[in-house]
Design a protein around this motif. Sequence first.
Motif, short mmCIF file in Angstrom:
data_model
loop_
_atom_site.label_atom_id
_atom_site.label_comp_id
_atom_site.label_asym_id
_atom_site.label_seq_id
_atom_site.Cartn_x
_atom_site.Cartn_y
_atom_site.Cartn_z
N UNK A 1 0.98 -1.19 0.38
CA UNK A 1 0.10 0.04 -0.20
C UNK A 1 0.77 1.51 0.00
N UNK A 2 1.99 1.24 -0.74
CA UNK A 2 2.64 2.19 -0.34
C UNK A 2 3.35 2.98 0.71
N UNK A 3 3.11 2.62 2.03
CA UNK A 3 3.41 3.29 3.35
C UNK A 3 4.34 3.60 3.38
N UNK A 4 5.56 3.30 3.07
CA UNK A 4 7.14 3.85 3.07
C UNK A 4 7.89 3.27 4.05
N UNK A 5 7.65 2.62 4.74
CA UNK A 5 8.18 2.28 6.09
C UNK A 5 9.87 1.54 5.61
N UNK A 6 9.25 0.58 4.05
CA UNK A 6 10.60 0.15 4.03
C UNK A 6 11.90 0.84 3.46
N UNK A 7 11.37 2.38 3.25
CA UNK A 7 11.90 3.29 3.37
C UNK A 7 13.32 3.42 3.48
N UNK A 8 13.02 3.33 4.91
CA UNK A 8 13.15 4.04 6.46
C UNK A 8 13.97 3.17 6.55
N UNK A 9 13.97 1.73 6.55
CA UNK A 9 15.19 0.95 7.03
C UNK A 9 16.32 0.38 5.71
N UNK A 10 16.26 0.73 4.71
CA UNK A 10 16.97 -0.26 3.70
C UNK A 10 17.88 1.03 3.82
N UNK A 11 19.01 0.78 3.85
CA UNK A 11 20.46 2.07 4.78
C UNK A 11 21.08 1.29 3.17
N UNK A 12 20.74 0.81 2.35
CA UNK A 12 20.97 0.99 0.90
C UNK A 12 20.35 1.88 -0.19
N UNK A 13 19.34 2.20 0.27
CA UNK A 13 18.80 2.85 -0.59
C UNK A 13 18.47 2.30 -1.78
N UNK A 14 18.03 1.13 -1.38
CA UNK A 14 17.75 -0.12 -2.60
C UNK A 14 15.94 -0.01 -2.90
N UNK A 15 15.07 0.19 -1.77
CA UNK A 15 13.48 0.24 -2.16
C UNK A 15 13.26 1.57 -1.45
N UNK A 16 11.98 1.64 -2.63
CA UNK A 16 10.99 2.93 -2.58
C UNK A 16 9.89 3.08 -2.51
N UNK A 17 8.68 2.78 -1.55
CA UNK A 17 7.44 2.47 -1.55
C UNK A 17 7.36 1.13 -2.74
N UNK A 18 8.02 0.32 -2.34
CA UNK A 18 8.04 -1.14 -2.65
C UNK A 18 8.39 -1.19 -3.95
N UNK A 19 8.94 0.26 -4.59
CA UNK A 19 9.51 -0.22 -5.96
C UNK A 19 11.57 -0.84 -5.82
N UNK A 20 11.35 -1.68 -5.55
CA UNK A 20 13.18 -2.21 -5.86
C UNK A 20 14.04 -2.05 -7.15
N UNK A 21 15.56 -1.72 -6.55
CA UNK A 21 15.90 -1.40 -7.92
C UNK A 21 16.83 -3.13 -7.34
N UNK A 22 17.09 -4.00 -7.80
CA UNK A 22 18.19 -4.54 -8.36
C UNK A 22 19.36 -4.61 -8.01
N UNK A 23 19.36 -3.83 -8.37
CA UNK A 23 20.94 -3.91 -9.02
C UNK A 23 21.76 -3.18 -7.05
N UNK A 24 20.87 -2.66 -6.38
CA UNK A 24 21.68 -1.77 -5.43
C UNK A 24 20.96 -2.66 -4.17
#
Lengths: 290, 274
Positions: free
Chosen positions: A68-91
């Motif tokens: 639901x794009x809450x963005x909780x994942x953004x806050x914990x990812x230390x590699x800047x690899x996820x943004x509201x459920x969108x994953x950058x697989x290179x990072x």
Amino acid sequence: MRIAVISGKGGTGKTTVAVSIGAIEEHPVMVDCDVDAPNMYLYYEGEDIKKGQFYGSELAVVDKDLCNKCGKCNNVCRYDAIDKGLVNDMKCEGCGACELVCPQKAITMVPQKTADTFITKIPNGIISRAKMDVGSDGSGKLITELRKNAELYQRGSKFTIVDGSPGVGCAVIASITANDAAIIVTEPTKSGMDDFIRVHKLCEHFGIPQYVCINKYDINEDITMDIENYCTDNGITVVGKIPYDETIIRSINELKPIVYYEDSKANYAIRNMWNKVKELVNKYEYKNIK
Amino acid sequence: MNISVLSGKGGTGKTTISTNLAVILGANYIDCDVEEPNGFLFLNPEDIKKREVKVEMPIIDKSKCTMCGACVKACRFNALAKTKNNIIVFEKLCHSCGACEIVCPTGALSYGERSIGIIEEGNKNGMVCKRGLLDIGEPMAVPILKQLLHELPNGINFLDSPPGTSCNVVNTLNYADGAILVTEPTAFGLHDLKMAVELVKGMNMPFGLIINKYDKENHILDDYIDKEGIKVLGYVPYKKEAAEEYSRGNMLIDMPEYKEAFINISETMKGVLL
């Protein structure tokens, strides 16, 4: 006897030496740990007798229906690899922190294939090797897997030759540990000497007995002398000095180990070096058992 | 404008190409081969400033830890292990991801810092020269690389990449606007070039090729270059004198013939990458 051939950097003649030792011995088991640029098998018309897939990392995969794009994942990812459920697989490093905090349980960690592994049968032995997927993590884990794959064949063989990876990081650490000794191939250039000192310190750090082989020693005899003096001061044995030899270029282009060119100067030098290494390693083992 | 110089494997001349081209163009030089950086040996930058690179790792407060093992279960890198009466941290395996801290039910876990290497910055005739240097025995170069690339100077930067095509190289390419591939005309050179081409094509960036140790008689690379439509930026000829200069840590452009070769390459490069 397990010997790693390493060099600190690429292009110093590591594979030339490793392949030569493999050609001298009767039934060698060879492990090509230069997983980024594996070249050993190019010397042989080998046959792949076993193939496998290596899953070396994980990737966060998001179920779009649940997110639901809450963005909780953004806050914990230390590699800047996820943004509201969108994953950058290179990072994404596959740590799973996002999965732990997702309130919707929308994230799953999925194992990723990072390499194909092979056991290649060559006329006198086998090579355990990998073809890494381009851009993957050339991690120590893959190298450990290659060595595990080789273990099955080690019983019938007196010698295991590990062609190490360049550098002093994760991959090299995994290449050198659990060997009886490392042969450090270096060349007499300023940068070659710099790299040699770093990789020597690495072997020392992990307590691996080390021997030095100076390749193309005659292209700069002053620096060769510097390397020899450094070795004397630090109690390292120089086991061989290979002269610059045009035949090596021929052997690389004809994809035949240099020791098959009987008249070549490098052939003599490598054979002598290898005899010396065997003698020294045996003595070292004897001393340790006593 | 960041230009990454890569080659698939080591020993093909990445450092030679990046240092000489950077001087010709008055660009900055960034040595990203943090496991074995050699560029400074040739450029001899001055006024070097050093800074530590730190990574985070978990610290366990024993008075709060109940030995529940949740942290060990959450760690996907095997950096934590549970023994009979202790939780052990293998700090070198830690990726500083924070998963253990998230799951710890008693707040016994916090993060502390440790140093894994340094970043050095100096200058030479107006060029900024930077490099990262991984401490011996440390397995992970990526945090140093990331910090090095995160703070790039203005202007044109030559990023002298690590060898290979793995994560360290991808990390460097993530910061590049274009790439120069370096190869040599041998069977191995061709084999490794193919991997490097696959990588830059996958990352969708403009690139050109420099053939080092070039020899007019040798055509081993020709078919592949034609078939892939690769733009050749130029050639650096093979000469024993060049190998000798290199061995002493000297720049090739101090020799007139090589200076001309590098000027030609820089002109062609401007059309393709800049």
